[in-house]
Design an enzyme around this catalytic site. Structure first.
Site, PDB file in Angstrom:
ATOM      1  N   LYS A 184      58.035  39.944  91.206  1.00 21.59           N
ATOM      2  CA  LYS A 184      57.063  39.806  92.304  1.00 21.59           C
ATOM      3  C   LYS A 184      57.818  39.579  93.607  1.00 21.59           C
ATOM      4  O   LYS A 184      58.377  38.518  93.841  1.00 21.59           O
ATOM      5  CB  LYS A 184      56.105  38.633  92.083  1.00 21.59           C
ATOM      6  CG  LYS A 184      54.965  38.683  93.093  1.00 21.59           C
ATOM      7  CD  LYS A 184      54.226  37.382  93.240  1.00 21.59           C
ATOM      8  CE  LYS A 184      54.864  36.441  94.231  1.00 21.59           C
ATOM      9  NZ  LYS A 184      54.977  36.951  95.615  1.00 21.59           N
ATOM     10  N   GLU A 391      62.678  20.958 106.038  1.00 20.30           N
ATOM     11  CA  GLU A 391      63.484  22.167 106.135  1.00 20.30           C
ATOM     12  C   GLU A 391      62.998  22.961 107.359  1.00 20.30           C
ATOM     13  O   GLU A 391      61.831  23.345 107.418  1.00 20.30           O
ATOM     14  CB  GLU A 391      63.282  22.968 104.842  1.00 20.30           C
ATOM     15  CG  GLU A 391      64.201  24.139 104.715  1.00 20.30           C
ATOM     16  CD  GLU A 391      64.078  24.800 103.337  1.00 20.30           C
ATOM     17  OE1 GLU A 391      62.981  24.787 102.752  1.00 20.30           O
ATOM     18  OE2 GLU A 391      65.101  25.336 102.866  1.00 20.30           O
TER      19      GLU A 391
END
Ligand code: SIN
Length: 488
Positions: A184, A391
């Site tokens: 995917k 992050e």
């Protein structure tokens, strides 16, 4: 009756736009648009796989598993080696498509092709070196024979930031071990995966061994595949939040998992560092891929003795970066992937500034077409500021000054993440000692880049489980089975 899918021209490269299931490129009921992040213009319409399509892909992977797992290792190695040669031969095509759909400058896209191809060669070389062993039980009553066998059909979920390399890192290891896969790709970057799957098909991967199902409904696809007992493994690269969800789902079928999740890499410059080398390393660790990398330096922790010198030189280099479309040869930093990323990066910068950070370079989005953010350096960043804990995934370098090595280590480890870290010091013994104290799966010592096909990539703490690449990468797709052979 399966309807065959078409192709489209993407920046001069012909790319399949369908699903690839059981060795056939097919259409899906729906389609979605892939945009160029530098211009916001559509590049292609790609088949949007449904849950039914994903399950058809698993049917194919399951049907092909036994034969692929029994294929001679040398044969599997040669398929991977041919794919390596072909990816390298088509470097310009892959680079053009990566730049178009992901945005990185063409020179970096070529770098990704070299890096990504290397996983195919590395795992081709590993294929013939999977061994068990033989011994005697401590009682002497029977022999203990161990062997390795493929885990089975594997679901590989890859991100958009390195659309080729993250595919080859997983597919190379899975195929080398004898596993079949359902891939995917990220909805932002399915075109590179389509080109890769076409190369694998031409290299001799049998029907059903590699299946490709792009989708805009990742949650439904993952839930359906992971609830199916024929699936035996999930390997995911992406955010820690999404990884936690997949781990919960994996628990129901007790799936093997490899999780390469978020990072918050510290970049430590000690008082005895070679400052020129540290600046060079900082540019690579921070601005490779525009900062859109889970190993990107997220927090610069610099000793007070060299802080002003390091910052001044670093700011000079950052101000010389040229944001622009990746296909323009003068560009040295591309756009972010989408509007949401620009908003997130800007929100982190503005929150840091509210907490007292000083903008030494950049600090704002670039107005106009494309998802651009100015390369940014912040100083006086409060350790508790959001930007120190999250992050960034963008071109922002927050600098915090410390007074000692212990303070640097404490700050470096003050995070839930533990993927990569970088340390600059001229003292080898000190570097080795720091290697035992910093909580990270990968530590660059006087280097701004740790990524390498022949080295184990992965994190500790909430940065993930398992390793990709290196000698251990193939083990993620193998089970150890033992035979107790009676001696009487
Ligand atoms: C990542 O950002 O997920 C991978 C980066 C790399 O392989 O260097």
């Amino acid at each position: 009756m399966v309807s065959r899918a078409g192709r489209t021209d993407v920046v001069g490269v012909s790319v399949p736009t369908g699903l690839f299931v059981g060795g056939v490129w097919r259409r899906a009921a729906g389609a979605f648009t892939v945009d160029d992040p530098a211009t916001m213009h559509p590049l292609a319409e790609v088949a949007d796989g449904s849950v039914t399509d994903a399950l058809a892909a698993l049917d194919a992977a399951h049907a092909a598993q036994d034969a692929w797992g029994r294929t001679a290792p040398r044969e599997r190695a040669e398929v991977l080696r041919r794919a390596f040669d072909e990816v390298v031969r088509r470097t310009d095509d892959f680079a053009a498509v990566i730049t178009a759909e992901m945005g990185k400058p063409l020179a970096e896209a070529r770098g990704e092709v070299a890096y990504g191809a290397e996983f195919l060669r590395w795992f081709a070389e590993q294929t013939a070196h999977v061994h068990g062993d033989f011994g005697t039980a401590p009682s002497g009553a029977f022999h203990v024979l161990t062997t390795k066998r493929p885990v089975g059909p594997s679901y590989l979920v890859i991100p958009w930031n390195f659309p080729l390399a993250m595919g080859t890192r997983k597919i190379g290891a899975a195929l080398a071990a004898g596993c079949t896969v359902v891939l995917k790709p990220a909805a932002q970057t399915p075109l590179t995966s389509a080109l890769l799957v076409e190369v694998l098909e031409a290299a001799g991967v049998p029907a059903g061994v590699v299946n490709l199902v792009p989708t805009t409904d990742a949650a439904a696809q993952s839930a359906a595949l992971m609830a199916d007992p024929r699936l035996r493994k999930v390997s995911f690269t992406g955010s820690t939040g999404a990884g936690r969800t997949l781990l919960r789902q994996a628990a129901d079928q007790v799936l093997r998992t490899s999780m390469e999740l978020g990072g918050n890499s510290p970049f430590i410059v000690l008082e005895d560092a070679d400052v020129d080398a540290a600046v060079e390393g900082a540019m690579l660790a921070k601005f490779r891929n525009g900062g859109e990398s889970c190993v990107a330096a997220n927090r610069f922790i610099v000793h007070a003795a060299v802080a002003e010198e390091f910052t001044a030189r670093f700011v000079e280099r950052v101000e010389a970066l040229v944001p622009g479309p990746g296909a323009d040869p003068t560009t040295t930093i591309g756009p972010l992937i989408d509007a949401r990323s620009v908003e997130k990066v800007d929100a982190l910068v503005q929150a840091a500034v509210s907490d007292g950070a000083v903008v030494r370079a950049g600090g704002s989005r670039v107005e106009g077409a494309g998802y651009f953010y100015r390369p940014t350096v912040l100083t006086d960043v409060a350790p508790g500021s959001r930007i120190s804990g999250e992050e960034v995934f963008g071109p922002v370098a927050p600098i915090t000054v410390v007074g000692s090595e212990d303070e640097a280590v404490a700050l470096a480890n003050a995070t839930q993440y533990g993927l990569a870290a970088f340390v600059y010091t001229r003292d080898v013994a000190r570097a080795l000692d720091l290697g035992t104290r910093i909580e990270a799966g990968m530590i660059g010592v006087n280097r701004g880049l740790v990524s390498e096909a022949g080295a184990p990539f992965g994190g500790v703490k909430q940065s993930g489980l398992g390793r990709e690449g290196g000698h251990v990468g193939i083990e993620e797709y193998l089970e150890t089975v033992y035979l107790a052979v009676d001696r009487s």
